[in-house]
Design an enzyme around this catalytic site. Structure first.
Site: not given
Lengths: 217, 217
Positions: B137, B174
């Site tokens: 991701s 993230k």
DNA sequence: CATAATAGTGCTCATTTGTTTACTGCTAAA
DNA sequence: TTTAGCAGTAAACAAATGAGCACTATTATG
């Protein structure tokens, strides 16, 4: 190079080392004599004098227990560092600035600093070094400007490996491909074109990238 | 725990350490006295006796220069490691496996190994750790599956920083964004969607990513 | 064989060094 | 005010310690 010791001198040198290790201070002449059953301090002293002359000990005259070890040579300093590196699982890898043709890669003047690398990643014999990446031609391989790539010149290079090569007096990081007797250096960024090397003889491969370290902020 | 020293005792302890370091053997009472302008050996001796009583020194009676340091406690063994780490410019950082809610992050059972990190990247007090990245991701931030991210929980986090957070019993990497009292965790891969956290109270930030290490092959 | 290097004994001597006693002065706590 | 802990001086002493000399013995080398 230090001079050869006799067996007796060797024994005594080792004893002094151990004694100092265990007690925190060096032995007296008589303490050494007692250990080796040398009844005369003079006998002991001459061994010490020999060890001084041969470059192993220093002795402060007229001081009790004034025995110290001569500073290790640079060689054994290095050995010592290697031992610590082994024990604690790291290697010191030099960071190179510019890499110019002609000059040996690891020449003193090229070294800008050093970085510590976990030893699970490389053998100490590999003689790795680190290079700071310039440009963004490898962003799709996750190599960004400013990253440090760890390079080993002692690993086999196969198609798909990321390598460092010398192009026009400058080191470049690219993906390696050998096909039809032609080497191609592939950037991992659509904005750049592959570099084709026809004259394989003149191609200067510096090494294979075995690791990447990035620091944020 | 060792007892508190007076200033004078501290000075003298340090001097003995230095003297031994420089000369290879401990000082005599008179050598200590000379340094501190204490003309009587008795004055010096009482300092040493105090240092023995407080657990810092051992003294072999009637032996010249018979001063040694008391064996380090386990605590100061750690201090010793820190000293080596300082001298050689590295830190040992634990590699964490799964990070589950409830269990303290650095609990023994979470630690899968350790990696050595150059100390120019972090302070030793930072208590960093490393996490192996799962998933892709963050590929556009140059963070790939299998990379190790080095995480510090003691740094300020601002918008745009890459962080590790605990989401549903699993650690995630993230990009952090706080806007309008809402936290958003942004993947750096168009195939994933941002995660929005409305209940800020329940948000568990583990730390800020301060470095990335990747190993090829 | 002569020579040099190594290894050691037994002894004396001068210093170095730790130990101890007696006394002074300061400061903080009870 | 007394007591305890800390810091130091001065002097005397005994033990620990290094230095040195004269002499012996072994071993290897040329």
């Amino acid at each position: 190079m230090k001079k050869q010791l006799t067996d007796r001198q060797e024994e005594i040198l080792v004893f002094i080392k151990q004694f100092r290790e265990e007690n925190g201070y060096p032995p007296t002449l008589r303490e050494i004599g007692k250990k080796f059953e040398i009844s005369s301090t003079f006998g002991v002293k001459r061994h010490l004098d020999a060890l001084v002359k041969k470059g192993y000990l220093n002795i402060e005259s007229n001081a009790s227990r004034g025995i110290s070890f001569q500073r290790d040579t640079e060689e054994s300093q290095e050995t010592k560092l290697f031992k610590i590196e082994d024990d604690y699982g790291f290697h010191k890898v030099p960071i190179l600035g510019r890499v110019a043709a002609g000059v040996p890669i690891l020449a003193e003047e090229n070294i800008e600093g050093s970085i510590v690398v976990d030893s699970s990643f490389m053998k100490k014999s590999e003689n790795c070094f680190a290079l700071k990446v310039k440009g963004d031609s490898m962003i799709n391989a996750g190599i960004f400007e400013g990253d440090l790539v760890i390079v080993s010149s002692k690993r086999d290079v196969v198609n798909g490996d990321i390598v460092v090569a010398l192009l026009e007096d400058d080191a470049t990081v690219k993906t390696y491909e050998l096909k039809n007797k032609m080497i191609r250096l592939l950037p991992q960024n659509p904005n750049y074109n592959p570099i084709e090397i026809i004259d394989i003889e003149s191609f200067k491969l510096i090494g294979k990238v075995i690791g990447i370290v990035r620091w944020l902020n």
